[in-house]
Design a protein around this motif. Structure first.
Motif, PDB file in Angstrom:
ATOM      1  N   THR A 327      77.525  21.968   1.926  1.00  0.00           N
ATOM      2  CA  THR A 327      77.722  22.429   3.300  1.00  0.00           C
ATOM      3  C   THR A 327      76.904  21.595   4.289  1.00  0.00           C
ATOM      4  O   THR A 327      77.044  21.774   5.498  1.00  0.00           O
ATOM      5  N   ASP A 328      76.092  20.670   3.778  1.00  0.00           N
ATOM      6  CA  ASP A 328      75.433  19.703   4.650  1.00  0.00           C
ATOM      7  C   ASP A 328      76.378  18.585   5.057  1.00  0.00           C
ATOM      8  O   ASP A 328      76.006  17.688   5.818  1.00  0.00           O
ATOM      9  N   GLY A 329      77.604  18.626   4.525  1.00  0.00           N
ATOM     10  CA  GLY A 329      78.616  17.632   4.879  1.00  0.00           C
ATOM     11  C   GLY A 329      78.602  16.397   4.011  1.00  0.00           C
ATOM     12  O   GLY A 329      79.380  15.471   4.253  1.00  0.00           O
ATOM     13  N   ILE A 348      81.377  14.541   6.126  1.00  0.00           N
ATOM     14  CA  ILE A 348      81.892  15.284   7.270  1.00  0.00           C
ATOM     15  C   ILE A 348      80.710  15.977   7.941  1.00  0.00           C
ATOM     16  O   ILE A 348      79.570  15.853   7.495  1.00  0.00           O
ATOM     17  N   GLY A 349      80.980  16.727   8.990  1.00  0.00           N
ATOM     18  CA  GLY A 349      79.923  17.475   9.642  1.00  0.00           C
ATOM     19  C   GLY A 349      79.479  18.665   8.811  1.00  0.00           C
ATOM     20  O   GLY A 349      80.194  19.124   7.908  1.00  0.00           O
ATOM     21  N   ALA A 350      78.297  19.170   9.085  1.00  0.00           N
ATOM     22  CA  ALA A 350      77.793  20.350   8.382  1.00  0.00           C
ATOM     23  C   ALA A 350      78.735  21.531   8.632  1.00  0.00           C
ATOM     24  O   ALA A 350      79.342  21.648   9.698  1.00  0.00           O
ATOM     25  N   TRP A 351      78.854  22.424   7.655  1.00  0.00           N
ATOM     26  CA  TRP A 351      79.782  23.541   7.758  1.00  0.00           C
ATOM     27  C   TRP A 351      79.198  24.754   7.038  1.00  0.00           C
ATOM     28  O   TRP A 351      78.205  24.651   6.322  1.00  0.00           O
ATOM     29  N   MET A 361      88.457  26.009   4.841  1.00  0.00           N
ATOM     30  CA  MET A 361      87.121  25.444   4.659  1.00  0.00           C
ATOM     31  C   MET A 361      87.305  24.057   4.052  1.00  0.00           C
ATOM     32  O   MET A 361      88.370  23.745   3.507  1.00  0.00           O
ATOM     33  N   PRO A 362      86.304  23.204   4.144  1.00  0.00           N
ATOM     34  CA  PRO A 362      86.437  21.873   3.547  1.00  0.00           C
ATOM     35  C   PRO A 362      86.773  21.942   2.065  1.00  0.00           C
ATOM     36  O   PRO A 362      86.324  22.826   1.336  1.00  0.00           O
TER      37      PRO A 362
END
Length: 409
Positions: A327-329, A348-351, A361-362
């Motif tokens: 989730t830190d991307g 990717i960006g943090a999520w 979600m990613p």
């Protein structure tokens, strides 16, 4: 199909699937379904991998090499996607069973060489199972489907499926539940044991579907993975089951509650890569550790990490590495033998994992040494070479996507 932006980003425009000529194809009544007509093919120089991304209302299909859109297949309602593992097909989970999506890419082997083809993808009329379609497990030259709503287990021939034939056999467990099953090369079948209220373990059935072994020491059994030498693993709320032949070994978690619910296997590796949750009363635990189970000696290694992840974050690399989308991307790559991090790649960006698992979600899928990461908030998909961590390409998507899978062609 798309407008170029600053290289290597593309914008993929929405487009309906063009109609195409069809050739008749045979059916098999044993499956309860018919095959779809086969699309006209174009020969290619080499295999053409493709990706499938679900969204609310359909499935986008992309060329995995260029990330160009190939098709947009309408599908009603929330759907799940699972690769059939045969290079060509994807199972689309609908309200009343597993429907077969022909991704329109395949290779025909001819002794010492093969011929590769592409065609327009099409949703076939082949369908298996019943209500609440669940786990899909390609293993040992078979595909095993489990329907939670009916307890039906369908064992599908992947080669016949790739040729447009729906050849399968079926078995129904005593009570429907959120389960899993794996058909093996010797015609035995490993099935979860449970009912609507609880799940307790697994049973091994012989070719006539008579029980020959059982283990009821796996509360909340969920998920499976294949390992080297035909070994299987199944996750429990307090450890894992290891199946070698007809022997079942329970390995206890180091914590009283230590749930392994989702696993990424590699059938050339003896190590199973799984998640690991230890907060029994949490409505949604966002774990910051994962598990590595050595199936040779029955040990579980818990590896702490600096980021959380979701159930859609676990994959294996081309050499058996554990690949985790945090989730830190970042894409984190680990050595499964030591748990040491090999590489961290900003992706990717943090999520934050959403409260509802069905929410966008990613996602990440690894194919041919490339990690593909979808980012629904940005409506992008990005490809990274796992060998050096470099970004290969990126495309802008026309939809907020939910699930991601692929076929090799």
């Amino acid at each position: 199909m798309y407008a170029k932006l600053t290289n290597p980003t593309k914008i993929i425009a929405l487009a309906s699937v063009a109609s195409f000529a069809l050739a008749a194809c045979g059916t098999d009544s044993s499956s309860g379904g018919a095959s779809s007509a086969a699309p006209v093919a174009t020969e290619q120089e080499s295999a053409t991998p493709r990706l499938a991304l679900s969204y609310d209302g359909g499935v986008l299909i992309l060329d995995a090499n260029s990330l160009d859109q190939v098709a947009d297949i309408p599908v009603e309602g929330f759907t799940r996607l699972n690769s059939a593992g045969n290079g060509r097909n994807v199972f689309v989970s609908t309200s009343d069973g597993f429907q077969v999506l022909d991704m329109g890419t395949w290779t025909e082997s001819h002794g010492d060489h093969g011929h590769s083809y592409t065609a327009t993808p099409v949703m076939t009329d082949m369908r298996f199972g019943g209500t609440k379609p669940g786990h899909v497990v390609p293993h040992a030259g078979r595909i095993t489907l489990f329907s939670d709503g009916t307890g039906e287990v369908d064992i599908v021939d992947p080669d016949a499926l790739a040729e447009g034939r729906a050849e399968s056999t079926s078995h129904t467990v005593p009570e429907p539940h959120h389960g899993v099953a794996v058909a093996r090369a010797d015609d035995t079948l490993v099935v979860s044991v449970g009912n609507e209220d609880e799940r307790s373990g697994i049973a091994i059935l012989d070719g006539d579907r008579r029980e020959i072994a059982r283990n009821d020491q796996c509360p909340g059994i969920h998920g499976e993975s294949g390992a080297a030498d035909g070994v299987l693993t199944f996750g429990c709320e307090d450890g894992i089951l290891i199946v070698r032949g007809n022997e079942i070994q329970k390995v206890q978690s180091p914590d009283g509650y230590g749930r392994i619910g989702n696993q990424a296997g590699d059938e050339s590796s003896p190590i199973s890569f799984g998640d690991y949750k230890k907060e029994q009363d949490a409505e949604l635990e966002r774990p910051q550790q994962f598990s590595l189970t050595d199936t040779r000696n029955g040990t579980i290694r818990i590896v702490p990490i600096s980021t959380s992840y979701s159930f859609r974050s676990l994959e294996r690399g081309p050499n058996g590495e554990a690949v985790l989308l945090g989730t830190d991307g970042a894409i984190h790559v680990f050595d499964v033998n030591t748990g040491a991090e090999i590489r961290s790649v900003p992706a990717i960006g943090a999520w934050t994992e959403p409260d509802e698992w069905q929410s966008p979600m990613p996602n990440m899928v690894v194919q041919n040494g490339v990690a593909y990461v979808s980012d629904p908030s940005a409506k992008t998909i990005t490809a990274f070479d796992l060998a050096d961590g470099k970004r290969k390409d990126q495309a802008q998507l026309p939809q907020t996507t939910i699930e991601l899978t692929g076929v090799t062609g």
